[in-house]
Design an enzyme around this catalytic site. Structure first.
Site, PDB file in Angstrom:
ATOM      1  N   THR A 164       0.329  -2.910   8.727  1.00 17.76           N
ATOM      2  CA  THR A 164      -0.824  -2.186   8.209  1.00 17.76           C
ATOM      3  C   THR A 164      -1.980  -2.273   9.199  1.00 17.76           C
ATOM      4  O   THR A 164      -2.188  -3.283   9.857  1.00 17.76           O
ATOM      5  CB  THR A 164      -1.280  -2.703   6.821  1.00 17.76           C
ATOM      6  OG1 THR A 164      -2.402  -1.938   6.380  1.00 17.76           O
ATOM      7  CG2 THR A 164      -1.649  -4.174   6.858  1.00 17.76           C
ATOM      8  N   SER A 165      -2.732  -1.152   9.283  1.00 22.20           N
ATOM      9  CA  SER A 165      -3.863  -1.093  10.225  1.00 22.20           C
ATOM     10  C   SER A 165      -5.105  -1.756   9.636  1.00 22.20           C
ATOM     11  O   SER A 165      -6.098  -1.947  10.323  1.00 22.20           O
ATOM     12  CB  SER A 165      -4.179   0.380  10.541  1.00 22.20           C
ATOM     13  OG  SER A 165      -4.576   1.025   9.316  1.00 22.20           O
ATOM     14  N   VAL A 223       3.821   4.010  -1.019  1.00 19.15           N
ATOM     15  CA  VAL A 223       4.112   4.698  -2.297  1.00 19.15           C
ATOM     16  C   VAL A 223       5.566   5.164  -2.332  1.00 19.15           C
ATOM     17  O   VAL A 223       5.945   5.985  -3.159  1.00 19.15           O
ATOM     18  CB  VAL A 223       3.145   5.902  -2.475  1.00 19.15           C
ATOM     19  CG1 VAL A 223       1.704   5.408  -2.602  1.00 19.15           C
ATOM     20  CG2 VAL A 223       3.283   6.920  -1.338  1.00 19.15           C
ATOM     21  N   CYS A 256      -3.921  15.187 -18.861  1.00 20.38           N
ATOM     22  CA  CYS A 256      -3.563  14.558 -20.148  1.00 20.38           C
ATOM     23  C   CYS A 256      -2.698  13.336 -19.943  1.00 20.38           C
ATOM     24  O   CYS A 256      -2.099  12.826 -20.880  1.00 20.38           O
ATOM     25  CB  CYS A 256      -2.826  15.582 -21.017  1.00 20.38           C
ATOM     26  SG  CYS A 256      -1.182  15.960 -20.398  1.00 20.38           S
ATOM     27  N   GLN A 284       0.844  -1.204   0.000  1.00 17.81           N
ATOM     28  CA  GLN A 284       0.000   0.000   0.000  1.00 17.81           C
ATOM     29  C   GLN A 284       0.874   1.247   0.000  1.00 17.81           C
ATOM     30  O   GLN A 284       0.373   2.351  -0.161  1.00 17.81           O
ATOM     31  CB  GLN A 284      -0.904   0.021   1.235  1.00 17.81           C
ATOM     32  CG  GLN A 284      -1.814  -1.189   1.344  1.00 17.81           C
ATOM     33  CD  GLN A 284      -2.505  -1.226   2.697  1.00 17.81           C
ATOM     34  OE1 GLN A 284      -3.558  -0.631   2.893  1.00 17.81           O
ATOM     35  NE2 GLN A 284      -1.885  -1.900   3.640  1.00 17.81           N
ATOM     36  N   ASN A 336       3.075  -6.900  13.557  1.00 22.59           N
ATOM     37  CA  ASN A 336       2.624  -5.550  13.868  1.00 22.59           C
ATOM     38  C   ASN A 336       2.959  -5.257  15.330  1.00 22.59           C
ATOM     39  O   ASN A 336       3.125  -6.178  16.124  1.00 22.59           O
ATOM     40  CB  ASN A 336       1.103  -5.433  13.632  1.00 22.59           C
ATOM     41  CG  ASN A 336       0.673  -3.991  13.425  1.00 22.59           C
ATOM     42  OD1 ASN A 336       1.114  -3.097  14.144  1.00 22.59           O
ATOM     43  ND2 ASN A 336      -0.148  -3.739  12.422  1.00 22.59           N
ATOM     44  N   VAL A 337       3.045  -3.954  15.639  1.00 19.14           N
ATOM     45  CA  VAL A 337       3.325  -3.610  17.043  1.00 19.14           C
ATOM     46  C   VAL A 337       2.045  -3.650  17.873  1.00 19.14           C
ATOM     47  O   VAL A 337       2.091  -3.638  19.104  1.00 19.14           O
ATOM     48  CB  VAL A 337       3.988  -2.218  17.159  1.00 19.14           C
ATOM     49  CG1 VAL A 337       5.397  -2.248  16.568  1.00 19.14           C
ATOM     50  CG2 VAL A 337       3.152  -1.150  16.457  1.00 19.14           C
ATOM     51  N   HIS A 364      -1.246   1.419  -4.355  1.00 19.90           N
ATOM     52  CA  HIS A 364      -1.628   2.841  -4.258  1.00 19.90           C
ATOM     53  C   HIS A 364      -0.695   3.734  -5.060  1.00 19.90           C
ATOM     54  O   HIS A 364      -0.634   4.934  -4.834  1.00 19.90           O
ATOM     55  CB  HIS A 364      -1.645   3.303  -2.787  1.00 19.90           C
ATOM     56  CG  HIS A 364      -2.768   2.700  -2.003  1.00 19.90           C
ATOM     57  ND1 HIS A 364      -2.730   2.541  -0.631  1.00 19.90           N
ATOM     58  CD2 HIS A 364      -3.963   2.191  -2.411  1.00 19.90           C
ATOM     59  CE1 HIS A 364      -3.867   1.978  -0.237  1.00 19.90           C
ATOM     60  NE2 HIS A 364      -4.633   1.756  -1.282  1.00 19.90           N
ATOM     61  N   CYS A 402      -0.037  13.801 -14.844  1.00 18.67           N
ATOM     62  CA  CYS A 402      -0.985  14.898 -15.060  1.00 18.67           C
ATOM     63  C   CYS A 402      -2.408  14.336 -15.063  1.00 18.67           C
ATOM     64  O   CYS A 402      -2.721  13.469 -15.902  1.00 18.67           O
ATOM     65  CB  CYS A 402      -0.721  15.584 -16.409  1.00 18.67           C
ATOM     66  SG  CYS A 402      -1.966  16.848 -16.761  1.00 18.67           S
TER      67      CYS A 402
HETATM   68  N1  APR Z   1       6.564  -2.491  12.706  1.00 14.79           N
HETATM   69  C1  APR Z   1       5.381  -3.066  12.360  1.00 14.79           C
HETATM   70  N2  APR Z   1       4.198  -2.410  12.351  1.00 14.79           N
HETATM   71  C2  APR Z   1       4.225  -1.106  12.708  1.00 14.79           C
HETATM   72  C3  APR Z   1       5.408  -0.427  13.078  1.00 14.79           C
HETATM   73  C4  APR Z   1       6.610  -1.180  13.060  1.00 14.79           C
HETATM   74  N3  APR Z   1       7.792  -0.623  13.401  1.00 14.79           N
HETATM   75  N4  APR Z   1       5.098   0.868  13.373  1.00 14.79           N
HETATM   76  C5  APR Z   1       3.766   0.991  13.180  1.00 14.79           C
HETATM   77  N5  APR Z   1       3.235  -0.186  12.795  1.00 14.79           N
HETATM   78  C6  APR Z   1       1.842  -0.497  12.432  1.00 14.79           C
HETATM   79  C7  APR Z   1       0.780   0.239  13.224  1.00 14.79           C
HETATM   80  O1  APR Z   1       0.463  -0.482  14.406  1.00 14.79           O
HETATM   81  C8  APR Z   1      -0.386   0.233  12.236  1.00 14.79           C
HETATM   82  O2  APR Z   1      -1.142  -0.960  12.356  1.00 14.79           O
HETATM   83  O3  APR Z   1       1.671  -0.075  11.099  1.00 14.79           O
HETATM   84  C9  APR Z   1       0.306   0.248  10.867  1.00 14.79           C
HETATM   85  C10 APR Z   1       0.235   1.595  10.179  1.00 14.79           C
HETATM   86  O4  APR Z   1      -1.114   1.849   9.895  1.00 14.79           O
HETATM   87  P1  APR Z   1      -1.504   3.095   8.967  1.00 14.79           P
HETATM   88  O5  APR Z   1      -0.763   4.311   9.411  1.00 14.79           O
HETATM   89  O6  APR Z   1      -3.005   3.122   8.899  1.00 14.79           O
HETATM   90  O7  APR Z   1      -0.891   2.731   7.531  1.00 14.79           O
HETATM   91  P2  APR Z   1      -1.519   1.758   6.449  1.00 14.79           P
HETATM   92  O8  APR Z   1      -2.227   0.606   7.070  1.00 14.79           O
HETATM   93  O9  APR Z   1      -0.439   1.446   5.485  1.00 14.79           O
HETATM   94  O10 APR Z   1      -2.610   2.716   5.729  1.00 14.79           O
HETATM   95  C11 APR Z   1      -3.250   2.188   4.588  1.00 14.79           C
HETATM   96  O11 APR Z   1      -4.283   4.362   4.239  1.00 14.79           O
HETATM   97  O12 APR Z   1      -4.166   6.645   4.162  1.00 14.79           O
HETATM   98  C12 APR Z   1      -4.164   5.513   3.396  1.00 14.79           C
HETATM   99  O13 APR Z   1      -3.152   5.347   1.301  1.00 14.79           O
HETATM  100  C13 APR Z   1      -2.856   5.381   2.653  1.00 14.79           C
HETATM  101  O14 APR Z   1      -1.709   3.337   2.021  1.00 14.79           O
HETATM  102  C14 APR Z   1      -2.294   4.035   3.117  1.00 14.79           C
HETATM  103  C15 APR Z   1      -3.534   3.322   3.630  1.00 14.79           C
END
Ligand code: APR
Length: 250
Positions: free
Chosen positions: A190-191, A103, A130, A101, A215-216, A119, A127
Site C-alpha cells: 500500500t502507498s 475490494v 434503499c 483496503q 513493498n517494491v 473499503h 442501492c
Molecule cells: N508487491 C508489493 N507491493 C507492490 C507490488 C507488489 N508486487 N506492486 C505494487 N506495489 C505497491 C506500490 O509500490 C504501492 O506502494 O503497492 C502500492 C499500491 O499503491 P496504490 O495503488 O495507491 O494502492 P493502495 O495503497 O491500496 O490505495 C489505497 O486508494 O484509491 C483508493 O480505495 C482505493 O483502496 C484504495 C486506496
C-alpha cells in the site's frame, strides 16, 4: 533499512498477535492493476470523476464504464501467492486478522476468515437509495447502461466506499481494535496515500506494535514508523517468510 526473512519470521513466531494491513500491491500478481504509479487505474480514470459518490449520483452511466472494467478483472482474478501465504499463516495460528483496503475479496478466497473490508467489497451490489443488496455477477455487467434497483429503480453500485462516503462503521471499529491490540503489523502493498485507512498502521505503531513493511518501493510509512522494510514483490517475499517458518503454500 533492509532486513532478512529470518528476522521477520522470528518476530511472527515470538511476538504473536500479528495483523496484516494490505493494499492494491498484494493483488497486482492476481492481475488487478494498482491505483497509483505506472499502469495505475487512476492514470486512466480521474478518481474525482469516476470514484467519487457525487460523480456516481450525477452520472452513473459514465462511472459504470469504469466499474464494468474493474468488475471484469476482479471476477476473473485468483488469489496470488501472497494472498495464499496469509491464508496459511492464519491456519497455522500465526495471523489474527487481515485489514484490507482492497475490494476484490481475494483474501477470503485464499482462506482468511477474519478479514476486515475497510473499503467494502466489489462482489456485492448495493442501492444508495434503499440499501437493497445483491451479488455483483457477470450478468450485472451485461445490464446497460447500468443495473437498477428492483425496489426503487435507482442505479445500483458495487458495495465499495467511494471518495466522499463513510467507512463502514463496523469495519472502522474492528480495524481500530485489531490495530491497537496487535504486537506486529505487516503492511503489504500500500502507498499509504488514502486516509482514514492510512491511519491504521500509525495506530498500531503508537500502541507499541513492531511494523514490518513489504513493498517494491518506499512509502511514507517507511521513513516514519516502519521497523523492518522488506523490498520486493509480496508474492515473492511472503512465501519466503512462510518457508522460514517451516510452512509452505501447498
Ligand atoms: N508487491 C508489493 N507491493 C507492490 C507490488 C507488489 N508486487 N506492486 C505494487 N506495489 C505497491 C506500490 O509500490 C504501492 O506502494 O503497492 C502500492 C499500491 O499503491 P496504490 O495503488 O495507491 O494502492 P493502495 O495503497 O491500496 O490505495 C489505497 O486508494 O484509491 C483508493 O480505495 C482505493 O483502496 C484504495 C486506496
Amino acid at each position: 533499512m533492509e532486513t532478512d526473512y529470518r528476522q521477520v519470521a522470528q518476530l511472527i513466531k515470538e511476538q504473536g498477535n500479528v495483523v496484516a494491513f494490505t493494499g492494491a500491491g498484494i493483488s497486482v500478481e492476481s492481475g488487478i492493476p494498482a491505483f497509483r504509479g505506472g499502469q495505475g487505474l487512476w492514470e486512466k480514470y480521474d478518481p474525482m470523476e469516476y470514484a467519487d459518490i457525487r460523480a456516481f449520483l450525477r452520472s452513473p452511466e459514465k462511472v459504470w464504464t469504469m466499474l464494468r472494467e474493474m468488475g471484469d478483472v476482479i471476477l476473473r482474478a485468483e488469489p496470488s501467492p501472497a494472498h495464499k501465504a496469509l491464508g496459511v499463516l492464519e491456519k497455522a495460528g500465526l495471523l489474527n486478522a487481515v485489514i484490507t483496503q482492497n475490494v476484490d475479496g481475494l483474501h477470503q478466497m485464499a482462506g482468511n476468515t477474519n478479514v476486515i473490508e475497510y473499503h467494502g467489497n466489489h462482489r456485492r451490489l448495493v442501492c444508495p437509495g434503499c440499501s437493497y443488496t445483491g451479488p455483483f455477477t457477470e450478468e450485472s455487467m451485461q445490464v446497460l447502461p447500468y443495473p437498477v434497483c428492483a425496489r426503487c429503480q435507482r442505479a445500483l453500485k458495487p458495495d465499495v466506499v467511494f471518495f466522499g462516503e463513510q467507512i463502514p462503521v463496523s469495519a472502522s471499529a474492528r480495524a481500530g481494535i485489531e490495530a491497537a491490540a496487535c504486537k506486529v503489523m505487516i503492511i503489504v502493498g500500500t502507498s499509504g496515500a488514502v486516509y482514514p485507512a492510512a491511519d491504521i498502521p500509525f495506530t498500531a505503531s503508537e500502541k507499541g506494535a513492531t511494523i514490518v513493511e513489504i513493498n517494491v518501493s518506499p512509502t511514507p510509512f517507511t521513513s516514519s514508523i516502519t521497523n523492518y522494510f522488506v523490498e520486493g514483490s509480496a508474492s515473492t517475499i511472503l512465501p519466503r517468510i512462510l518457508n522460514e517458518l517451516g510452512l509452505d503454500l501447498a
